[in-house]
Motif scaffolding. Structure first.
Motif, PDB file in Angstrom:
ATOM      1  N   PRO A 103     -10.179 -30.583 -17.128  1.00 50.04           N
ATOM      2  CA  PRO A 103      -9.451 -31.040 -16.279  1.00 50.04           C
ATOM      3  C   PRO A 103      -9.261 -32.641 -16.283  1.00 50.04           C
ATOM      4  CG  PRO A 103     -11.303 -29.569 -15.646  1.00 50.04           C
ATOM      5  CD  PRO A 103     -11.602 -30.101 -17.112  1.00 50.04           C
ATOM      6  N   ASP A 104     -10.036 -33.196 -16.938  1.00 55.01           N
ATOM      7  CA  ASP A 104      -9.797 -34.871 -16.991  1.00 55.01           C
ATOM      8  C   ASP A 104      -8.756 -35.277 -18.027  1.00 55.01           C
ATOM      9  OD1 ASP A 104     -11.070 -34.435 -19.384  1.00 55.01           O
ATOM     10  OD2 ASP A 104     -12.710 -36.153 -18.866  1.00 55.01           O
ATOM     11  N   GLY A 105      -8.150 -34.179 -18.924  1.00 51.74           N
ATOM     12  CA  GLY A 105      -7.054 -34.640 -19.709  1.00 51.74           C
ATOM     13  C   GLY A 105      -7.803 -34.558 -21.080  1.00 51.74           C
ATOM     14  N   THR A 106      -8.883 -34.296 -21.249  1.00 49.36           N
ATOM     15  CA  THR A 106      -9.538 -34.368 -22.655  1.00 49.36           C
ATOM     16  C   THR A 106      -9.069 -33.234 -23.402  1.00 49.36           C
ATOM     17  OG1 THR A 106     -11.628 -35.432 -21.900  1.00 49.36           O
ATOM     18  CG2 THR A 106     -11.687 -34.218 -23.867  1.00 49.36           C
ATOM     19  N   LEU A 107      -8.684 -33.092 -24.622  1.00 50.87           N
ATOM     20  CA  LEU A 107      -8.474 -32.363 -25.652  1.00 50.87           C
ATOM     21  C   LEU A 107      -9.274 -32.319 -26.606  1.00 50.87           C
ATOM     22  CD1 LEU A 107      -6.441 -30.296 -26.837  1.00 50.87           C
ATOM     23  CD2 LEU A 107      -5.083 -31.832 -27.774  1.00 50.87           C
ATOM     24  N   LYS A 108      -9.975 -31.272 -26.949  1.00 46.04           N
ATOM     25  CA  LYS A 108     -10.812 -30.952 -28.149  1.00 46.04           C
ATOM     26  C   LYS A 108     -10.199 -30.018 -29.154  1.00 46.04           C
ATOM     27  CE  LYS A 108     -15.090 -32.557 -26.190  1.00 46.04           C
ATOM     28  NZ  LYS A 108     -16.522 -32.355 -25.985  1.00 46.04           N
ATOM     29  N   THR A 109     -10.300 -30.067 -30.319  1.00 47.16           N
ATOM     30  CA  THR A 109      -9.573 -29.006 -31.307  1.00 47.16           C
ATOM     31  C   THR A 109     -10.138 -29.244 -32.733  1.00 47.16           C
ATOM     32  OG1 THR A 109      -7.182 -28.363 -32.131  1.00 47.16           O
ATOM     33  CG2 THR A 109      -7.565 -30.730 -31.926  1.00 47.16           C
ATOM     34  N   GLN A 110     -10.086 -28.207 -33.251  1.00 49.58           N
ATOM     35  CA  GLN A 110     -10.370 -28.022 -34.558  1.00 49.58           C
ATOM     36  C   GLN A 110      -9.764 -26.898 -35.414  1.00 49.58           C
ATOM     37  OE1 GLN A 110     -14.597 -26.906 -35.361  1.00 49.58           O
ATOM     38  NE2 GLN A 110     -14.681 -25.633 -33.284  1.00 49.58           N
ATOM     39  N   VAL A 111      -9.657 -27.123 -36.776  1.00 49.49           N
ATOM     40  CA  VAL A 111      -9.076 -25.916 -37.569  1.00 49.49           C
ATOM     41  C   VAL A 111     -10.082 -25.245 -38.093  1.00 49.49           C
ATOM     42  CG1 VAL A 111      -7.902 -25.736 -39.597  1.00 49.49           C
ATOM     43  CG2 VAL A 111      -6.895 -27.575 -38.233  1.00 49.49           C
ATOM     44  N   LYS A 112      -9.641 -23.910 -38.207  1.00 48.64           N
ATOM     45  CA  LYS A 112     -10.697 -23.053 -38.708  1.00 48.64           C
ATOM     46  C   LYS A 112     -10.021 -22.140 -39.880  1.00 48.64           C
ATOM     47  CE  LYS A 112     -14.473 -23.395 -36.178  1.00 48.64           C
ATOM     48  NZ  LYS A 112     -14.593 -22.136 -35.277  1.00 48.64           N
ATOM     49  N   ARG A 113     -10.523 -21.865 -40.983  1.00 46.05           N
ATOM     50  CA  ARG A 113     -10.242 -21.290 -42.018  1.00 46.05           C
ATOM     51  C   ARG A 113     -10.929 -20.028 -42.662  1.00 46.05           C
ATOM     52  NH1 ARG A 113      -6.229 -24.361 -44.866  1.00 46.05           N
ATOM     53  NH2 ARG A 113      -6.337 -26.528 -44.135  1.00 46.05           N
TER      54      ARG A 113
END
Length: 263
Positions: free
Chosen positions: A238-248
């Motif tokens: 909600p605070d605008g934080t974006l977490k992301t990761q690539v998976k293979r």
């Protein structure tokens, strides 16, 4: 809120067909199988173009049949290889899961804007005036929402000259539309068949591996990579934080033909 991105499957009418030595149907199916087994509890899927390599109706049917195995809503955009008349005809028939929406209001905190950067019969991208006007209108309509902007073509340099000639050609106009809006949290694309997570022109730029062949990074001339096919996972707060990761995929059963010198 969690979602995943899959991109550049390059499917064919014949499930046995290969792209640069890789059976694209088998690699796509392998990626989806591992996604189904992941503990990542995602709500929807973004499919960011080049779904089909040969413009075939069958290729889009295979995409539709396979992606619905995830039993999640799917939102899509075209890539440079896609043939939109067939793409629209087939994907619009799968109304249970596959949606034509390009403006996705996720919740009271986030929205996703999906753009069509295809230029017919050429590999580079371009956002026409309608796309730019639509983008600006949605940003102005919901100025309080944290925003992800999604398109097929990449905008940031990859340090691979052969790839960068196929980028979005009017990046400056695109960035001008974004410049008055402080809630742009990332620009997401496919197209380059490799992962990037960088800051460029004050924007977070995210690209994602293909579900089939991978291109070698930092290569001036055309060159294939050895990394396995993959996808990207996103978490939005909600605070605008974006977490992301690539998976293979865990076991790489898909090796390209390195003797091929062009794409």
């Amino acid at each position: 809120m969690r979602f995943i991105q899959v991109t550049d499957p390059h499917l064919f009418a014949d499930k046995k067909s290969e792209l640069l030595g890789i059976n694209t149907f088998d690699s796509f199916a392998a990626v989806l199988s591992e996604i189904k087994q992941t503990p990542f509890n995602f709500e929807f899927v973004l499919a960011t173009g080049d779904l089909v390599q040969d413009s075939s109706l069958e290729g889009y049917r295979y995409f539709s049949e396979e992606i619905t195995r995830l039993q999640k809503p799917v939102f899509w955009i075209p890539g440079n290889h896609d043939y939109q008349p067939h793409m629209v005809d087939v994907l619009n028939q799968q109304s249970d899961y596959i949606s034509p929406l390009k403006h996705i209001i996720i919740n009271e905190h986030w929205q996703i804007l999906m753009l069509d950067s295809q230029v017919l019969n050429v590999p580079h991208g371009y956002l026409n005036q309608y796309q730019l006007d639509w983008l600006l209108a949605k940003l102005e309509q919901y100025p309080e929402l944290h925003t992800l902007v999604v398109l097929h073509h990449h905008i940031a340099p990859t340090r691979s000259a052969w790839l960068d000639q196929h980028n979005l050609r009017n990046t400056s106009e695109f960035l001008s539309c974004l410049s008055q809006h402080r809630h742009i949290k990332a620009i997401i694309s496919g197209h380059i068949h490799q992962a990037m997570d960088i800051q460029w022109n004050n924007y977070r730029i995210l690209t994602t591996p293909s579900t089939c062949i991978q291109f070698k990074s930092d290569s001036y001339h055309f060159s294939l990579g050895v990394m396995p096919p993959g996808w990207r996972e996103f978490e939005l707060y909600p605070d605008g934080t974006l977490k992301t990761q690539v998976k293979r995929i865990k076991e790489n059963l898909f090796t390209p033909d390195f003797n091929i010198s062009g794409y």
